[in-house]
Design a protein around this motif. Sequence first.
Motif, short mmCIF file in Angstrom:
data_model
loop_
_atom_site.label_atom_id
_atom_site.label_comp_id
_atom_site.label_asym_id
_atom_site.label_seq_id
_atom_site.Cartn_x
_atom_site.Cartn_y
_atom_site.Cartn_z
N THR A 97 -22.54 -55.02 -28.49
CA THR A 97 -23.99 -55.13 -28.25
C THR A 97 -24.75 -55.27 -29.57
O THR A 97 -25.68 -56.06 -29.68
N ASP B 133 -24.66 -58.83 -21.13
CA ASP B 133 -23.87 -57.70 -21.61
C ASP B 133 -23.37 -56.89 -20.40
O ASP B 133 -24.04 -56.86 -19.37
N GLU B 134 -22.24 -56.25 -20.56
CA GLU B 134 -21.63 -55.44 -19.49
C GLU B 134 -21.40 -56.30 -18.25
O GLU B 134 -21.68 -55.90 -17.12
MG LIG Z 1 -22.37 -52.48 -25.48
#
Ligand SMILES: [Mg+2]
Length: 368
Positions: free
Chosen positions: A41, A150-151
């Motif tokens: 991230t 993200d994720e």
């Molecule tokens: Mg992350």
Amino acid sequence: MKTFDEIEVRRPELAQSYLALLGAQPGRPLALFAPRRVGKTFFLDHDLAPEAKKAGMLPVYADLWLHKSAPLEAVNHALEEVLDDLLVPVSNVGKLAKTPVKKIGVLGTSVDLGDEPRRRALPESPALRMDALVTRLARQHKGQILLMLDEVQTLVDASDGVAMIATLRAVLHNRRKGVCAVFTGSSQEGLARLMNTAGAPMYQFAQIIDFPFLGDQFLRLLANHFAKVHPGKKLGLDDLREGFKRVSYKPALMRDVVKSMSAEGITDIKLGLGNYVASEQQVAIWMALLNSVNAFDRGVLIAVAKGQPPLSQSTLKDLEAIPGTKPTISKVRSSIEKLKRIGILAKTAVGTRVDDSLFAEFLLGLDV
Ligand SMILES: [Mg+2]
Ligand SMILES: Nc1ncnc2c1ncn2[C@@H]1O[C@H](COP(=O)(O)OP(=O)(O)OP(=O)(O)O)[C@@H](O)[C@H]1O
């Protein structure tokens, strides 16, 4: 740099290489693979987004975890936010100035401010909405959008995940001139399932890349700062490398270890790690984690930490020692699933293991 906490490594070249890959294969996203807490991230935020901007792109970040049950909504929300920023200037004055005066009434009394800066309503269905948003955003920006999801493994667990993946794929393919995408995720297993499930629409769609760990550059910054704080004392690079490996290449964790070594004024990394693992604060955190699961799960966890095959007969036999349980393979399986879901266990190429290697060391040291 004044403190250990300010130590940051930037990787613009890595970001540029990913952008070049995206440019070379329109419509095909990149999926960055890496274990947890290694800096995915951070990289999106500090390296990829700025480099994309420099290249004239408009980066849009969405954390799918934030809207676990409806990840597409999370993407749409992020797109809408950015579109709002582009369309509606912050101050009211700007907003009015952007709205062309369309007509002045015959009697000079009514002044119509014309269209609102926003255009017609977006479609309700999340899939169509995403398509419309991407198109509008690219047109408004007059350049490509970089969608950073993200994720992304969250999609695997969502109830209509397969349909959502199909939507994502269709939008990224159909709108490839206006948008490109980078996916990252913290669950290697989830990301692998997402990308490689035969028959799922994402199959062979994204290019899977091993996201590299931080290296010597980070360790040198730590060593340099240590030397500044403790003139005459030095941390050896080889020792730091060994230590970094032991903490599974997690920069925040490594920084904490070096920070506590600095507080104690010691330069022996092995000793520093040992002290860190045994420190009251760390033990309290791990004990709390251990107590958050039941006795059976703890037994399974300790077996995994010991490197025992969790489904073997000998493990089942060991687990019989836990009062009030009748261990079966299916019970062990569901316990493993649970421990993975909460992030304590992780699946790797070589099998299931404890995600945090220092926690594993702590578990091995427990008298059980
Ligand atoms: Mg992350
Ligand atoms: N390039 C870097 N330089 C210095 N510190 C870093 C760097 N990248 C990450 N870190 C540190 O590591 C921590 C974890 O990073 P980050 O949240 O990006 O990891 P992640 O891989 O996204 O983790 P998760 O799998 O939990 O989402 C950050 O809070 C930061 O302190």
